[in-house]
Design an enzyme around this catalytic site. Structure first.
Site, PDB file in Angstrom:
ATOM      1  CB  THR A  41      -0.933   0.014   1.229  1.00 33.84           C
ATOM      2  OG1 THR A  41      -0.170  -0.216   2.415  1.00 33.84           O
ATOM      3  CG2 THR A  41      -1.988  -1.075   1.108  1.00 33.84           C
ATOM      4  CB  VAL A  43       0.006   5.744   3.163  1.00 35.50           C
ATOM      5  CG1 VAL A  43       0.398   6.462   4.454  1.00 35.50           C
ATOM      6  CG2 VAL A  43      -0.830   6.672   2.289  1.00 35.50           C
ATOM      7  CB  CYS A  44       2.058   0.889   4.352  1.00 36.67           C
ATOM      8  SG  CYS A  44       0.424   0.804   5.056  1.00 36.67           S
ATOM      9  CB  THR A  45       5.384   1.983   0.288  1.00 35.62           C
ATOM     10  OG1 THR A  45       4.624   0.810  -0.057  1.00 35.62           O
ATOM     11  CG2 THR A  45       6.738   1.915  -0.397  1.00 35.62           C
ATOM     12  CG  LEU A  48       6.848  -0.141   6.598  1.00 31.79           C
ATOM     13  CD1 LEU A  48       6.546  -1.471   5.929  1.00 31.79           C
ATOM     14  CD2 LEU A  48       7.139  -0.363   8.073  1.00 31.79           C
TER      15      LEU A  48
END
Length: 210
Positions: A41, A43-45, A48
C-alpha cells in the site's frame, strides 16, 4: 483494550526476520510497535521507508522497532524489496505476519467501524519495563509524523528520569516544566541550572540532562 500504563502483551510471531519472541526482541530497550492496513500500500511504503531512514535516530535512543501487517511473510519480503528500491533505504527491522490477527486483537489494532479486515495505523511506545507509554491510532488514509514519534520518545525518556514534564510543542534542548510535586523552595537543589516562576504552579527550568 490496552491503556497507558498497562503491560504490553507478549507474543511469538513469524516475521520477515524469522520467528521472534517480542519480549526477547526488546530486551532492555524501548520499543515501537506499529501496524499497517496491508502490504503493497502506498502510504505504508513511505512510512516503512521513513522508519528505515531513521534507524540511527532510534538506535541512539535505545529504541527497537517492529512493524505489523496481516499479510504473510513471503508478501512482506517482496514488499520490503519495493520499499528499499522506492525509498532508497534498507529495511532491517522485522515486520510481523499477523495472519490470524491475534496480535492485532490483543493490541486493539482492529477497529471494526473503520475496517473489519485490516488494522488501522496504530502505534505503541513501550518502555523497558514493558509498560505501554503511548498509543496513537491514525486512519488508513493518513501517514504518521515520525518526527512527532521521536519527540515523544525524547519526552518519555527525559521525564522517566527527572521530575519534569514537557510543555506544548517541546523539542529536545528546550526548557521543561518542573513537576508540581516539587516545592518551589526545593527547586534550586534539584535543578541547579535555575528556574523561572511564571505562576506558582508553572515553573520552568532548562532541560536537566543537557
Amino acid at each position: 483494550m490496552l491503556r497507558l500504563g498497562d503491560i504490553a502483551p507478549n507474543f511469538k510471531a513469524k516475521t520477515s526476520l524469522g520467528e521472534i519472541d517480542f519480549y526477547e526482541y526488546l530486551g532492555d530497550s524501548w520499543g515501537v510497535l506499529f501496524s499497517h492496513p496491508a502490504d503493497y500500500t502506498p502510504v505504508c511504503t513511505t512510512e516503512l521507508g521513513k522508519t528505515a531512514s531513521l534507524k540511527q535516530e532510534f538506535d541512539k535512543r535505545n529504541v527497537k522497532v517492529m512493524a505489523l501487517s496481516v499479510d504473510d511473510v513471503e508478501s512482506h519480503k517482496g514488499w520490503i524489496k519495493d520499499i528499499n528500491e522506492t525509498q532508497g533505504v534498507e529495511v532491517t527491522f522485522p515486520i510481523i505476519a499477523d495472519e490470524d490477527k491475534s496480535i492485532s486483537e490483543a493490541y486493539g489494532m482492529m477497529h471494526p467501524n473503520a475496517s473489519t479486515t485490516f488494522t488501522v495505523r496504530s502505534l505503541f511506545i513501550i518502555a523497558p519495563d514493558k509498560t505501554v507509554k503511548l498509543i496513537i491510532s491514525y486512519p488508513a488514509s493518513t501517514g504518521r509524523n515520525f518526527q512527532e514519534i521521536l519527540r515523544v520518545i525524547d519526552s518519555l525518556q527525559l521525564t522517566a528520569n527527572y521530575s519534569v514534564a514537557t510543555p506544548a510543542d517541546w523539542k529536545e534542548g528546550e526548557d521543561v516544566v518542573v513537576s508540581p510535586s516539587i516545592k518551589t523552595e526545593d527547586i534550586p537543589a534539584k535543578f541547579p541550572k535555575g528556574f523561572k516562576e511564571i505562576k506558582p504552579y508553572l515553573r520552568m527550568t532548562p532541560q536537566p540532562n543537557k
